[in-house]
Every structure is written in structure tokens, then in C-alpha cells.
Write an enzyme that holds these catalytic residues in place. Structure first.
Site, mmCIF file in Angstrom:
data_model
loop_
_atom_site.group_PDB
_atom_site.id
_atom_site.type_symbol
_atom_site.label_atom_id
_atom_site.label_comp_id
_atom_site.label_asym_id
_atom_site.label_seq_id
_atom_site.Cartn_x
_atom_site.Cartn_y
_atom_site.Cartn_z
ATOM 1 N N ASN A 1 -1.847 -0.181 7.266
ATOM 2 C CA ASN A 1 -1.349 -1.396 7.621
ATOM 3 C C ASN A 1 -0.433 -1.985 6.488
ATOM 4 O OD1 ASN A 1 -3.404 -2.027 5.706
ATOM 5 N ND2 ASN A 1 -4.532 -3.402 7.137
ATOM 6 N N HIS B 1 -1.646 -5.309 1.374
ATOM 7 C CA HIS B 1 -2.996 -6.394 1.061
ATOM 8 C C HIS B 1 -2.652 -7.809 0.577
ATOM 9 C CE1 HIS B 1 -6.802 -7.359 -0.716
ATOM 10 N NE2 HIS B 1 -6.023 -7.738 -1.937
ATOM 11 N N THR C 1 -5.558 -7.998 10.286
ATOM 12 C CA THR C 1 -5.858 -6.851 9.725
ATOM 13 C C THR C 1 -5.447 -5.582 10.467
ATOM 14 O OG1 THR C 1 -7.902 -7.890 8.642
ATOM 15 C CG2 THR C 1 -7.908 -5.576 8.741
ATOM 16 N N LYS D 1 0.947 -1.246 -0.020
ATOM 17 C CA LYS D 1 0.040 0.024 0.099
ATOM 18 C C LYS D 1 1.128 1.350 -0.041
ATOM 19 C CE LYS D 1 -3.682 -2.395 2.446
ATOM 20 N NZ LYS D 1 -4.724 -2.326 3.404
ATOM 21 N N TYR E 1 -12.093 -2.551 -3.576
ATOM 22 C CA TYR E 1 -12.389 -2.869 -2.344
ATOM 23 C C TYR E 1 -13.889 -2.993 -2.154
ATOM 24 C CZ TYR E 1 -8.176 -2.767 0.382
ATOM 25 O OH TYR E 1 -6.620 -2.857 0.898
HETATM 26 P P1 GTP Z 1 -6.697 -6.186 2.966
HETATM 27 O O1 GTP Z 1 -5.568 -7.231 2.738
HETATM 28 O O2 GTP Z 1 -6.363 -4.676 2.638
HETATM 29 O O3 GTP Z 1 -7.800 -6.390 2.014
HETATM 30 O O4 GTP Z 1 -7.026 -6.090 4.342
HETATM 31 P P2 GTP Z 1 -7.921 -7.424 5.351
HETATM 32 O O5 GTP Z 1 -8.482 -8.320 4.449
HETATM 33 O O6 GTP Z 1 -7.072 -7.949 6.419
HETATM 34 O O7 GTP Z 1 -9.100 -6.422 5.868
HETATM 35 P P3 GTP Z 1 -10.230 -6.246 5.213
HETATM 36 O O8 GTP Z 1 -10.491 -6.666 3.699
HETATM 37 O O9 GTP Z 1 -11.468 -6.250 6.084
HETATM 38 O O10 GTP Z 1 -10.138 -4.333 5.065
HETATM 39 C C1 GTP Z 1 -9.600 -3.927 4.080
HETATM 40 C C2 GTP Z 1 -8.579 -2.820 4.428
HETATM 41 O O11 GTP Z 1 -9.573 -1.681 5.118
HETATM 42 C C3 GTP Z 1 -7.637 -3.006 5.820
HETATM 43 O O12 GTP Z 1 -6.432 -3.715 5.390
HETATM 44 C C4 GTP Z 1 -7.693 -1.715 6.595
HETATM 45 O O13 GTP Z 1 -6.528 -0.809 5.798
HETATM 46 C C5 GTP Z 1 -9.095 -1.106 6.274
HETATM 47 N N1 GTP Z 1 -9.810 -1.327 7.567
HETATM 48 C C6 GTP Z 1 -10.467 -2.400 7.953
HETATM 49 N N2 GTP Z 1 -11.147 -2.359 8.900
HETATM 50 C C7 GTP Z 1 -10.965 -0.923 9.328
HETATM 51 C C8 GTP Z 1 -11.348 -0.279 10.467
HETATM 52 O O14 GTP Z 1 -12.082 -0.721 11.336
HETATM 53 N N3 GTP Z 1 -10.791 1.024 10.379
HETATM 54 C C9 GTP Z 1 -10.153 1.599 9.391
HETATM 55 N N4 GTP Z 1 -9.912 2.887 9.511
HETATM 56 N N5 GTP Z 1 -9.619 0.930 8.387
HETATM 57 C C10 GTP Z 1 -9.981 -0.314 8.437
HETATM 58 MG MG MG Z 2 -9.467 -7.794 2.593
#
Ligand code: GTP
Ligand code: MG
Length: 148
Positions: free
Chosen positions: A112, A115, A91, A9, A49
Site C-alpha cells: 500500500n 505509511h 489501510t 514504502k 511496527y
Molecule cells: P501504516 O501507515 O503502514 O502503519 O498502515 P495503517 O496504519 O493504515 O495500518 P496498520 O498499522 O494496521 O498496518 C500496518 C501495515 O501492515 C499496513 O499498512 C499494511 O501494509 C499491513 N497490513 C495491515 N493489515 C494487513 C492485512 O490484513 N494483510 C496484510 N498482508 N497486510 C496488512
Molecule cells: Mg499503522
């Protein structure tokens, strides 16, 4: 072999952690099949997303992801999707185990640094989105390169 979509990212790129993330996947034994640096449009990121469109953090997530270039990659190998997720960590970096990428390099869920696809189906979808049909070249395995 199974393929997964891994993306550094914008914060990971700006902080200079691209090489570290690539090195971890290489050392683990995965094969790099595609890589590009791209400053994605908001429209493209909204597709990536799409499942999260109703979440309150969605606008902030898109703004963050569009704030600079990302490094888009496809990695291939045994159980690439599940293993890739394990290597990334939870996450929320505060819950990511030390030894994982997020557990070693990040603190905030909204920053974070990487991805990874969460299922084989989403990996196929994401690979098509970031590397349209015909843009992934065939590469030889390292063993095929040992002899002239
Ligand atoms: P990705 O690999 O980026 O898809 O992450 P993930 O699969 O571990 O989590 P998810 O797909 O549920 O969420 C996508 C991204 O949204 C996360 O990696 C975070 O950067 C962001 N995100 C998820 N939950 C939160 C939250 O509660 N608050 C904030 N600010 N960002 C969030
Ligand atoms: Mg995800």
C-alpha cells in the site's frame, strides 16, 4: 506545530511515486522538516511496527518493508497526523477513496506504498526512531526566504 512521520514504502520507491507523494504534502501546505532514503534493517522495522508483532501478516510485512529502501519524512503543519492519514487513505487500498494516495496508486493491502503515523503519540515515537535526537536541522519558512 504538529508533526507526523510519513514514509514511502519500498514499492512506492521502486514504482517511482516518491515525487508524487512529496508534491501532495507540499501543495497541501505542509512543511518538509526531514527526509532521508534508507534501507532499514528488519530489527529497525520490527521496532517501527512493534504493535503488530502478534498479527499473522507481521513476518510478511517486515519482509516487504526490508525488501528495499524507503523514503522517511517528517511533515509539519496544522493537524498533520490526522490530515496525513486522510491523504493516505484507508489501510486497504480497495477501500481507499479515489483522490487519496492509496486510492489513486495501490490495490493490495500488503503493497500500500506509504505509511503515516496514526496518533500524535506514535508520531513522536516514530520520528525519534527514524530521526534520532539531533538529526533534524532547523529550516526557515518559505516566507523567510523571499527577501535577500
Ligand atoms: P501504516 O501507515 O503502514 O502503519 O498502515 P495503517 O496504519 O493504515 O495500518 P496498520 O498499522 O494496521 O498496518 C500496518 C501495515 O501492515 C499496513 O499498512 C499494511 O501494509 C499491513 N497490513 C495491515 N493489515 C494487513 C492485512 O490484513 N494483510 C496484510 N498482508 N497486510 C496488512
Ligand atoms: Mg499503522
Amino acid at each position: 506545530a504538529e508533526r507526523t512521520y510519513i514514509m514511502v514504502k519500498p514499492d512506492g520507491v521502486q514504482r517511482g511515486i516518491v515525487g508524487e507523494i512529496i508534491a501532495r504534502f507540499e501543495k497541501r501546505g505542509f512543511k518538509l522538516v526531514a527526509l532521508k532514503m534508507v534501507h532499514a534493517t528488519k530489527e529497525h522495522l520490527e521496532k517501527h511496527y512493534a504493535d503488530l508483532a502478534q498479527k499473522p501478516f507481521f513476518p510478511g510485512l517486515i519482509k516487504y518493508m526490508a525488501s528495499g529502501p524507503v523514503v522517511a519524512m517528517v511533515w509539519e503543519g496544522l493537524d498533520a497526523v490526522k490530515t496525513g492519514r486522510m491523504m493516505l487513505g484507508a489501510t486497504n487500498p480497495l477501500a481507499s477513496a479515489p483522490g487519496t494516495i492509496r486510492g489513486d496508486y495501490a490495490l493490495a493491502v500488503g503493497r500500500n506504498i506509504c505509511h503515516g503515523s496514526d496518533s500524535v503519540e506514535s508520531a513522536e515515537h516514530e520520528i525519534k526512531l527514524w530521526f534520532p535526537e539531533g538529526t533534524i536541522q532547523h529550516t526557515l519558512s518559505s516566507a523567510e526566504w523571499v527577501f535577500e
